[in-house]
Design a protein around this motif. Structure first.
Motif, PDB file in Angstrom:
ATOM      1  N   PHE A  88       0.838  -1.197   0.000  1.00 33.15           N
ATOM      2  CA  PHE A  88       0.000   0.000   0.000  1.00 33.15           C
ATOM      3  C   PHE A  88       0.874   1.249   0.000  1.00 33.15           C
ATOM      4  O   PHE A  88       0.622   2.202  -0.742  1.00 33.15           O
ATOM      5  CB  PHE A  88      -0.930  -0.023   1.217  1.00 33.15           C
ATOM      6  CG  PHE A  88      -1.829   1.163   1.298  1.00 33.15           C
ATOM      7  CD1 PHE A  88      -2.907   1.294   0.436  1.00 33.15           C
ATOM      8  CD2 PHE A  88      -1.599   2.167   2.223  1.00 33.15           C
ATOM      9  CE1 PHE A  88      -3.731   2.392   0.489  1.00 33.15           C
ATOM     10  CE2 PHE A  88      -2.422   3.272   2.286  1.00 33.15           C
ATOM     11  CZ  PHE A  88      -3.494   3.380   1.424  1.00 33.15           C
ATOM     12  N   SER A  89       1.905   1.226   0.821  1.00 33.43           N
ATOM     13  CA  SER A  89       2.822   2.368   0.905  1.00 33.43           C
ATOM     14  C   SER A  89       3.504   2.622  -0.441  1.00 33.43           C
ATOM     15  O   SER A  89       3.630   3.764  -0.876  1.00 33.43           O
ATOM     16  CB  SER A  89       3.863   2.120   1.991  1.00 33.43           C
ATOM     17  OG  SER A  89       4.796   3.152   2.026  1.00 33.43           O
ATOM     18  N   ASP A  90       3.938   1.552  -1.100  1.00 33.61           N
ATOM     19  CA  ASP A  90       4.575   1.687  -2.408  1.00 33.61           C
ATOM     20  C   ASP A  90       3.593   2.247  -3.433  1.00 33.61           C
ATOM     21  O   ASP A  90       3.942   3.102  -4.246  1.00 33.61           O
ATOM     22  CB  ASP A  90       5.111   0.334  -2.896  1.00 33.61           C
ATOM     23  CG  ASP A  90       6.266  -0.165  -2.046  1.00 33.61           C
ATOM     24  OD1 ASP A  90       6.932   0.674  -1.391  1.00 33.61           O
ATOM     25  OD2 ASP A  90       6.477  -1.403  -2.006  1.00 33.61           O
ATOM     26  N   TYR A  91       2.368   1.761  -3.368  1.00 39.30           N
ATOM     27  CA  TYR A  91       1.340   2.218  -4.303  1.00 39.30           C
ATOM     28  C   TYR A  91       1.101   3.717  -4.124  1.00 39.30           C
ATOM     29  O   TYR A  91       1.064   4.475  -5.093  1.00 39.30           O
ATOM     30  CB  TYR A  91       0.049   1.440  -4.079  1.00 39.30           C
ATOM     31  CG  TYR A  91      -1.097   1.901  -4.943  1.00 39.30           C
ATOM     32  CD1 TYR A  91      -1.159   1.535  -6.285  1.00 39.30           C
ATOM     33  CD2 TYR A  91      -2.099   2.713  -4.422  1.00 39.30           C
ATOM     34  CE1 TYR A  91      -2.205   1.968  -7.087  1.00 39.30           C
ATOM     35  CE2 TYR A  91      -3.137   3.147  -5.213  1.00 39.30           C
ATOM     36  CZ  TYR A  91      -3.187   2.773  -6.551  1.00 39.30           C
ATOM     37  OH  TYR A  91      -4.217   3.208  -7.345  1.00 39.30           O
ATOM     38  N   CYS A  92       0.942   4.156  -2.877  1.00 40.94           N
ATOM     39  CA  CYS A  92       0.694   5.574  -2.601  1.00 40.94           C
ATOM     40  C   CYS A  92       1.899   6.426  -2.983  1.00 40.94           C
ATOM     41  O   CYS A  92       1.747   7.502  -3.558  1.00 40.94           O
ATOM     42  CB  CYS A  92       0.341   5.796  -1.134  1.00 40.94           C
ATOM     43  SG  CYS A  92      -1.254   5.085  -0.686  1.00 40.94           S
ATOM     44  N   SER A  93       3.081   5.962  -2.640  1.00 37.21           N
ATOM     45  CA  SER A  93       4.294   6.719  -2.957  1.00 37.21           C
ATOM     46  C   SER A  93       4.471   6.886  -4.456  1.00 37.21           C
ATOM     47  O   SER A  93       4.961   7.923  -4.917  1.00 37.21           O
ATOM     48  CB  SER A  93       5.521   6.024  -2.369  1.00 37.21           C
ATOM     49  OG  SER A  93       5.459   6.064  -0.966  1.00 37.21           O
ATOM     50  N   ALA A  94       4.074   5.888  -5.222  1.00 35.88           N
ATOM     51  CA  ALA A  94       4.205   5.959  -6.675  1.00 35.88           C
ATOM     52  C   ALA A  94       3.259   7.005  -7.264  1.00 35.88           C
ATOM     53  O   ALA A  94       3.525   7.567  -8.323  1.00 35.88           O
ATOM     54  CB  ALA A  94       3.920   4.598  -7.289  1.00 35.88           C
ATOM     55  N   ARG A  95       2.158   7.298  -6.584  1.00 33.03           N
ATOM     56  CA  ARG A  95       1.172   8.254  -7.077  1.00 33.03           C
ATOM     57  C   ARG A  95       1.507   9.692  -6.680  1.00 33.03           C
ATOM     58  O   ARG A  95       0.885  10.627  -7.160  1.00 33.03           O
ATOM     59  CB  ARG A  95      -0.218   7.881  -6.598  1.00 33.03           C
ATOM     60  CG  ARG A  95      -0.663   6.510  -7.118  1.00 33.03           C
ATOM     61  CD  ARG A  95      -2.050   6.160  -6.663  1.00 33.03           C
ATOM     62  NE  ARG A  95      -3.072   7.105  -7.023  1.00 33.03           N
ATOM     63  CZ  ARG A  95      -3.713   7.162  -8.195  1.00 33.03           C
ATOM     64  NH1 ARG A  95      -3.391   6.301  -9.143  1.00 33.03           N
ATOM     65  NH2 ARG A  95      -4.651   8.047  -8.409  1.00 33.03           N
ATOM     66  N   VAL A  96       2.446   9.878  -5.786  1.00 33.54           N
ATOM     67  CA  VAL A  96       2.834  11.204  -5.306  1.00 33.54           C
ATOM     68  C   VAL A  96       4.280  11.429  -5.717  1.00 33.54           C
ATOM     69  O   VAL A  96       5.059  10.504  -5.806  1.00 33.54           O
ATOM     70  CB  VAL A  96       2.706  11.261  -3.765  1.00 33.54           C
ATOM     71  CG1 VAL A  96       3.150  12.613  -3.232  1.00 33.54           C
ATOM     72  CG2 VAL A  96       1.293  10.954  -3.326  1.00 33.54           C
ATOM     73  N   SER A  97       4.614  12.692  -5.911  1.00 30.63           N
ATOM     74  CA  SER A  97       6.003  12.941  -6.290  1.00 30.63           C
ATOM     75  C   SER A  97       6.918  12.376  -5.211  1.00 30.63           C
ATOM     76  O   SER A  97       6.738  12.661  -4.032  1.00 30.63           O
ATOM     77  CB  SER A  97       6.245  14.440  -6.472  1.00 30.63           C
ATOM     78  OG  SER A  97       6.109  15.112  -5.248  1.00 30.63           O
ATOM     79  N   PRO A  98       7.866  11.539  -5.571  1.00 27.66           N
ATOM     80  CA  PRO A  98       8.702  10.848  -4.596  1.00 27.66           C
ATOM     81  C   PRO A  98       9.536  11.773  -3.721  1.00 27.66           C
ATOM     82  O   PRO A  98      10.008  11.375  -2.672  1.00 27.66           O
ATOM     83  CB  PRO A  98       9.616   9.966  -5.441  1.00 27.66           C
ATOM     84  CG  PRO A  98       9.127  10.054  -6.822  1.00 27.66           C
ATOM     85  CD  PRO A  98       8.178  11.182  -6.931  1.00 27.66           C
TER      86      PRO A  98
END
Length: 76
Positions: A3-13
């Motif tokens: 979930f964290s990876d999914y969210c991080s991928a959708r926001v500028s890293p």
């Protein structure tokens, strides 16, 4: 993918923490606004119930007056 990876991928890293803080602030703001709205709705409903009760009482009083007037007219 977590979930964290999914969210991080959708926001500028570069700054996902800032995004999540903003989301949390927005959720709190929306919650407070919803609470205020619901309080007003409840107060409005209470006022409507009070007015209905008052109207029913007034209606009963008018019926009694009309009945008494009718009785007064028959007795004369």
């Amino acid at each position: 993918m977590s979930f964290s990876d999914y969210c991080s991928a959708r926001v500028s890293p570069s700054k996902p923490e800032d995004h999540y803080r903003a989301v949390c602030r927005a959720l709190v703001t929306e919650t407070l606004e919803l609470r205020t709205f619901l309080q007003r709705v409840c107060q409005g409903e209470a006022e409507v119930l009070r007015l209905k009760a008052q109207a029913e009482t007034t209606g009963k009083e008018l019926e009694k007056i009309h009945f008494n007037d009718w009785l007064g007219g028959k007795e004369r």
